[in-house]
Design a protein around this motif. Structure first.
Motif, PDB file in Angstrom:
ATOM      1  N   LEU A 103     -50.009   4.826   4.599  1.00 30.55           N
ATOM      2  CA  LEU A 103     -50.056   6.090   3.665  1.00 30.55           C
ATOM      3  C   LEU A 103     -48.454   6.089   3.413  1.00 30.55           C
ATOM      4  O   LEU A 103     -48.322   6.718   1.748  1.00 30.55           O
ATOM      5  N   SER A 104     -47.557   6.274   3.676  1.00 31.20           N
ATOM      6  CA  SER A 104     -46.216   6.159   3.669  1.00 31.20           C
ATOM      7  C   SER A 104     -45.615   5.410   2.708  1.00 31.20           C
ATOM      8  O   SER A 104     -45.215   4.967   1.566  1.00 31.20           O
ATOM      9  N   ILE A 105     -46.023   3.898   3.608  1.00 34.47           N
ATOM     10  CA  ILE A 105     -45.842   2.462   2.197  1.00 34.47           C
ATOM     11  C   ILE A 105     -46.622   2.660   0.743  1.00 34.47           C
ATOM     12  O   ILE A 105     -45.706   2.159  -0.058  1.00 34.47           O
ATOM     13  N   ILE A 106     -48.023   3.477   1.014  1.00 35.24           N
ATOM     14  CA  ILE A 106     -48.346   3.673  -0.194  1.00 35.24           C
ATOM     15  C   ILE A 106     -46.874   4.669  -1.544  1.00 35.24           C
ATOM     16  O   ILE A 106     -46.740   3.920  -2.832  1.00 35.24           O
ATOM     17  N   LEU A 107     -46.535   5.358  -0.802  1.00 36.73           N
ATOM     18  CA  LEU A 107     -46.012   6.686  -1.614  1.00 36.73           C
ATOM     19  C   LEU A 107     -44.409   5.817  -1.862  1.00 36.73           C
ATOM     20  O   LEU A 107     -43.839   6.475  -2.622  1.00 36.73           O
ATOM     21  N   VAL A 108     -43.554   5.320  -0.516  1.00 32.96           N
ATOM     22  CA  VAL A 108     -42.510   4.633  -1.005  1.00 32.96           C
ATOM     23  C   VAL A 108     -42.906   3.421  -2.337  1.00 32.96           C
ATOM     24  O   VAL A 108     -42.050   3.658  -2.673  1.00 32.96           O
ATOM     25  N   GLY A 109     -43.742   2.877  -2.060  1.00 30.79           N
ATOM     26  CA  GLY A 109     -43.750   1.608  -3.258  1.00 30.79           C
ATOM     27  C   GLY A 109     -44.456   2.650  -4.856  1.00 30.79           C
ATOM     28  O   GLY A 109     -44.355   1.560  -5.532  1.00 30.79           O
ATOM     29  N   GLY A 110     -44.989   3.671  -4.299  1.00 30.44           N
ATOM     30  CA  GLY A 110     -44.995   4.237  -5.992  1.00 30.44           C
ATOM     31  C   GLY A 110     -43.986   4.961  -6.459  1.00 30.44           C
ATOM     32  O   GLY A 110     -44.263   5.006  -7.981  1.00 30.44           O
ATOM     33  N   ALA A 111     -43.561   5.555  -5.379  1.00 34.05           N
ATOM     34  CA  ALA A 111     -41.697   5.992  -5.562  1.00 34.05           C
ATOM     35  C   ALA A 111     -41.074   5.565  -6.668  1.00 34.05           C
ATOM     36  O   ALA A 111     -40.662   4.934  -7.324  1.00 34.05           O
ATOM     37  N   ALA A 112     -40.759   4.125  -5.351  1.00 37.36           N
ATOM     38  CA  ALA A 112     -40.009   2.720  -6.620  1.00 37.36           C
ATOM     39  C   ALA A 112     -40.862   2.525  -7.819  1.00 37.36           C
ATOM     40  O   ALA A 112     -39.830   2.431  -8.546  1.00 37.36           O
ATOM     41  N   GLN A 113     -42.226   2.526  -7.782  1.00 42.54           N
ATOM     42  CA  GLN A 113     -42.459   2.092  -9.864  1.00 42.54           C
ATOM     43  C   GLN A 113     -42.786   3.205 -10.221  1.00 42.54           C
ATOM     44  O   GLN A 113     -43.054   3.043 -11.518  1.00 42.54           O
ATOM     45  N   GLY A 114     -42.282   4.560 -10.106  1.00 46.06           N
ATOM     46  CA  GLY A 114     -41.322   5.681 -10.560  1.00 46.06           C
ATOM     47  C   GLY A 114     -43.345   6.631 -11.571  1.00 46.06           C
ATOM     48  O   GLY A 114     -44.180   7.188 -12.246  1.00 46.06           O
ATOM     49  N   ILE A 115     -44.615   6.531 -10.397  1.00 42.56           N
ATOM     50  CA  ILE A 115     -45.534   6.842 -10.643  1.00 42.56           C
ATOM     51  C   ILE A 115     -45.524   8.105 -10.336  1.00 42.56           C
ATOM     52  O   ILE A 115     -45.667   8.628  -8.821  1.00 42.56           O
ATOM     53  N   ASN A 116     -46.129   9.562 -11.325  1.00 44.16           N
ATOM     54  CA  ASN A 116     -45.724  10.745 -11.070  1.00 44.16           C
ATOM     55  C   ASN A 116     -46.988  11.103 -10.268  1.00 44.16           C
ATOM     56  O   ASN A 116     -48.246  10.779 -10.505  1.00 44.16           O
ATOM     57  N   GLY A 117     -47.168  12.129  -9.867  1.00 38.70           N
ATOM     58  CA  GLY A 117     -48.287  12.825  -8.928  1.00 38.70           C
ATOM     59  C   GLY A 117     -48.431  12.229  -7.642  1.00 38.70           C
ATOM     60  O   GLY A 117     -49.363  12.429  -6.607  1.00 38.70           O
ATOM     61  N   LEU A 118     -48.212  11.076  -7.045  1.00 38.91           N
ATOM     62  CA  LEU A 118     -48.373  10.356  -6.347  1.00 38.91           C
ATOM     63  C   LEU A 118     -47.985  11.258  -4.770  1.00 38.91           C
ATOM     64  O   LEU A 118     -48.568  11.077  -3.481  1.00 38.91           O
ATOM     65  N   PHE A 119     -46.752  12.060  -4.845  1.00 42.47           N
ATOM     66  CA  PHE A 119     -46.098  12.135  -3.911  1.00 42.47           C
ATOM     67  C   PHE A 119     -47.592  13.574  -3.305  1.00 42.47           C
ATOM     68  O   PHE A 119     -47.644  13.318  -1.574  1.00 42.47           O
ATOM     69  N   MET A 120     -47.931  14.595  -4.207  1.00 41.76           N
ATOM     70  CA  MET A 120     -48.775  15.253  -3.642  1.00 41.76           C
ATOM     71  C   MET A 120     -49.984  14.960  -3.235  1.00 41.76           C
ATOM     72  O   MET A 120     -50.757  14.997  -1.694  1.00 41.76           O
ATOM     73  N   VAL A 121     -50.871  14.054  -3.811  1.00 41.07           N
ATOM     74  CA  VAL A 121     -51.892  13.146  -3.694  1.00 41.07           C
ATOM     75  C   VAL A 121     -51.704  12.561  -1.674  1.00 41.07           C
ATOM     76  O   VAL A 121     -52.451  12.522  -1.579  1.00 41.07           O
ATOM     77  N   VAL A 122     -51.406  12.057  -2.008  1.00 41.35           N
ATOM     78  CA  VAL A 122     -50.323  11.282  -0.619  1.00 41.35           C
ATOM     79  C   VAL A 122     -49.816  12.547   0.430  1.00 41.35           C
ATOM     80  O   VAL A 122     -51.340  12.149   2.346  1.00 41.35           O
ATOM     81  N   ALA A 123     -49.260  13.940  -0.333  1.00 39.58           N
ATOM     82  CA  ALA A 123     -49.020  14.577   1.013  1.00 39.58           C
ATOM     83  C   ALA A 123     -50.483  15.254   2.009  1.00 39.58           C
ATOM     84  O   ALA A 123     -50.826  15.116   2.414  1.00 39.58           O
TER      85      ALA A 123
END
Length: 181
Positions: A103-123
């Motif tokens: 899940l941390s890797i998904i968060l980092v990868g999504g943040a690198a892609q600029g996906i909005n709202g991913l932080f809250m879902v992963v949290a």
């Protein structure tokens, strides 16, 4: 005592990660549809890199590995609990660690892609994983305390039986409470 909660949570997380892997391997939208299941609306036209096999395949394999770890923990808990009460401790711990790492890797990868709202879902998912792990630990501790109480009761009963046998062998009656014989 059976580890009902541990086995249920292991099965739950195995199904969740297996379904995410299956959805991720979908040929239409891939990772975008898997993120949509989690609650993040991602348009695959805006992020064309999410549909590439170089991104989808490793993520799907990682999700499957985590699902298999939770499935292994489920089976280990069900099969070996009678012989070893601490069965599956290491497997459950490894499964939760790998799931958190993924899940941390998904968060980092999504943040690198600029996906909005991913932080809250992963949290939310990480919080659910943490709550599940705490529940598993609490259940394990209660089982250990129950086993210790049984062992103490067994030792007391064995000591009383031994004392009774010794008094019969020596032909001296036991002293009863109050000083009587």
């Amino acid at each position: 005592m059976r580890h009902v909660l541990t086995s249920f949570l292991a099965l739950h997380w195995a199904v969740v990660f297996a379904l995410l892997a299956y959805i991720c391997m979908d040929g239409d939208r891939g990772i975008a549809s898997a993120l949509g299941v989690l609650g993040v609306s991602v348009q695959s036209s805006r992020f064309p890199g999410l549909d590439q096999a170089l991104v989808v395949a490793p993520l799907s394999v990682a999700l499957l590995i985590v699902a298999l770890l939770f499935c292994w923990a489920f089976v280990e808990t069900l099969l070996n609990i009678a012989t070893r009460p601490d069965a599956g401790d290491a497997v459950v711990r490894i499964a939760f660690i790998f799931a958190s790492f993924l899940l941390s890797i998904i968060l980092v990868g999504g943040a690198a892609q600029g996906i909005n709202g991913l932080f809250m879902v992963v949290a939310v998912q990480m919080t659910a994983l943490l709550a599940s792990y705490v529940a598993v630990l609490a259940e394990r501790r209660s089982v250990m305390q129950e086993n210790e109480a049984r062992l103490a009761a067994h030792r007391i009963a064995t000591g009383a039986a031994h004392s009774s046998l010794l008094s019969r062998i020596s032909s001296h009656p036991e002293t009863r409470p109050g000083g009587r014989r």
